[in-house]
Design an enzyme around this catalytic site. Structure first.
Site, short mmCIF file in Angstrom:
data_model
loop_
_atom_site.label_atom_id
_atom_site.label_comp_id
_atom_site.label_asym_id
_atom_site.label_seq_id
_atom_site.Cartn_x
_atom_site.Cartn_y
_atom_site.Cartn_z
N ARG A 43 0.83 -1.21 0.00
CA ARG A 43 0.00 0.00 0.00
C ARG A 43 0.86 1.26 0.00
O ARG A 43 0.37 2.36 0.20
CB ARG A 43 -0.95 0.01 1.19
N HIS A 95 -8.76 -3.16 3.71
CA HIS A 95 -8.90 -2.40 4.98
C HIS A 95 -9.84 -1.19 4.76
O HIS A 95 -9.40 -0.03 4.89
CB HIS A 95 -7.49 -1.95 5.36
N ASP A 120 -11.15 -2.07 18.26
CA ASP A 120 -10.17 -2.69 17.36
C ASP A 120 -10.27 -4.19 17.56
O ASP A 120 -9.72 -4.75 18.49
CB ASP A 120 -8.76 -2.19 17.70
N GLU A 174 -13.34 -4.43 7.77
CA GLU A 174 -12.32 -4.92 6.83
C GLU A 174 -12.52 -6.40 6.52
O GLU A 174 -12.74 -7.20 7.43
CB GLU A 174 -10.93 -4.69 7.44
O1 TA6 Z 1 -7.24 -2.61 11.01
C1 TA6 Z 1 -7.16 -2.03 12.29
C2 TA6 Z 1 -5.72 -1.59 12.53
O2 TA6 Z 1 -4.85 -2.69 12.54
C3 TA6 Z 1 -5.67 -0.81 13.84
O3 TA6 Z 1 -4.93 -1.52 14.80
C4 TA6 Z 1 -5.00 0.51 13.46
O4 TA6 Z 1 -3.60 0.41 13.58
C5 TA6 Z 1 -5.43 0.63 12.01
O5 TA6 Z 1 -5.30 -0.70 11.49
C6 TA6 Z 1 -4.67 1.74 11.33
O6 TA6 Z 1 -3.83 1.25 10.40
P1 TA6 Z 1 -2.97 2.29 9.51
O7 TA6 Z 1 -1.66 1.67 9.41
O8 TA6 Z 1 -3.72 2.40 8.24
O9 TA6 Z 1 -2.99 3.60 10.27
#
Ligand code: TA6
Length: 300
Positions: free
Chosen positions: A99, A169, A213, A272
């Protein structure tokens, strides 16, 4: 990426490529059914709005980064070949590396049903091999119609099976976090990352009133995000996934993210589609694995 050559090679009536924020090349789709924007950098859907819908399906932070090496905070980031922190604790980026790199345009296609399809892809290179010593091909296939269909296709070009975790995500735009409920997870076991990763069982619908989360496992049917404040329900159908992640940063984590507004937690929710936690994806040698989803908006 030369825009003129790219459009000459791949543009069709309903899809063309433009220079977006940070000079990133975006595919803009506008057909009879919907409009959408997909970043060729990161292979990331950023916007999807069926015609007649007042609101985008997806949320993107006003503070998002649009620069090579950084993830774009919003839309549908691709987490691959791991979900969450570096599984080998080597200091590699959370949620994998795809990404934050440029993807190539593989194909554009106008479908007979009026939908428009875009395929983007990447394969191993010197940089990815340094981070993850495997040959691979990864493609994302986005079909924009009345609904949004996305498939993330891993092709294992090696002679042994490949096991990975991954996620689409998705940041959904919602009207008011205090009124939203996620249906379809009742009775599922989840890993509560806000409570020492304890395993718990979901009772009823999922509502959000604090930083949330969770990795839900044993997810089999459709999920529905019920958003009364926007008078809509978002149906999520998946294939190739038995886990789902529900995340909202709430006040505390919002304040910690420079690429996310302090108040933006009120208008977004991540639900997600994943192979995460115990739900791992095994890609057979010389075979492929498809993680697929379909989003549709329902109104009363
Ligand atoms: O998908 C949830 C998660 O793993 C949270 O723990 C938080 O870290 C979120 O992803 C944010 O991910 P990013 O790296 O996009 O800020």
């Amino acid at each position: 990426m030369n825009l003129e050559k790219l459009n000459a090679r791949c543009a069709i009536e309903e899809l063309h490529f433009v220079e977006g924020p940070g000079g990133l090349v975006m595919a803009e789709i506008d057909n009879d059914l919907a409009k959408a924007r997909i970043s060729t950098y990161a292979g990331q859907v950023l916007s999807f709005q069926p015609h007649g819908e007042e609101d985008d399906l997806l949320f993107v932070s006003e503070y998002a980064y649009y620069q090579p090496g950084k993830a774009i905070k919003g839309g549908m980031p691709v987490c691959w070949p791991w979900f969450g922190p570096d599984p080998e604790d080597k200091g590699r980026p959370g949620h994998g590396f795809v990404r934050a790199i440029q993807w190539e345009v593989l194909e554009t296609q106008q479908m007979e049903n009026g939908a428009t399809r875009l395929r983007l892809g990447i394969t191993e290179n010197d940089d990815t091999l340094k981070s993850w010593p495997h040959n691979f091909a990864l493609a994302i296939e986005v079909t924009v119609g009345r609904q949004l269909d996305v498939s993330l296709i891993t092709i294992n070009t090696e002679e042994s099976d490949l096991t990975l975790t991954q996620a689409l995500h998705t940041y959904f735009k919602i009207g008011d976090i205090g009124e939203v409920a996620v249906e379809g997870l009742d009775g599922c076991i989840y890993i509560d990352k806000m409570d020492d990763s304890k395993e718990k069982t979901q009772q009823g619908t999922v509502t959000i009133s604090e930083q949330t989360d969770r990795i839900y496992t044993g997810v089999t049917g459709d999920l529905v995000i019920n958003d009364p404040s926007l008078s809509r329900r978002i149906r999520i159908r998946t294939e190739g996934s038995n886990s789902a992640v529900v995340w909202n940063p709430w006040i505390g984590q919002s304040a910690e993210m420079a690429d996310f507004g302090d108040e933006e937690y009120k208008q977004m929710l991540c639900v997600e589609t994943a192979n995460a936690g115990p739900d791992q994806a095994t890609v057979p040698r010389n075979g492929e694995y498809r993680l697929s989803l379909s989003y549709s908006i329902e109104r009363d």
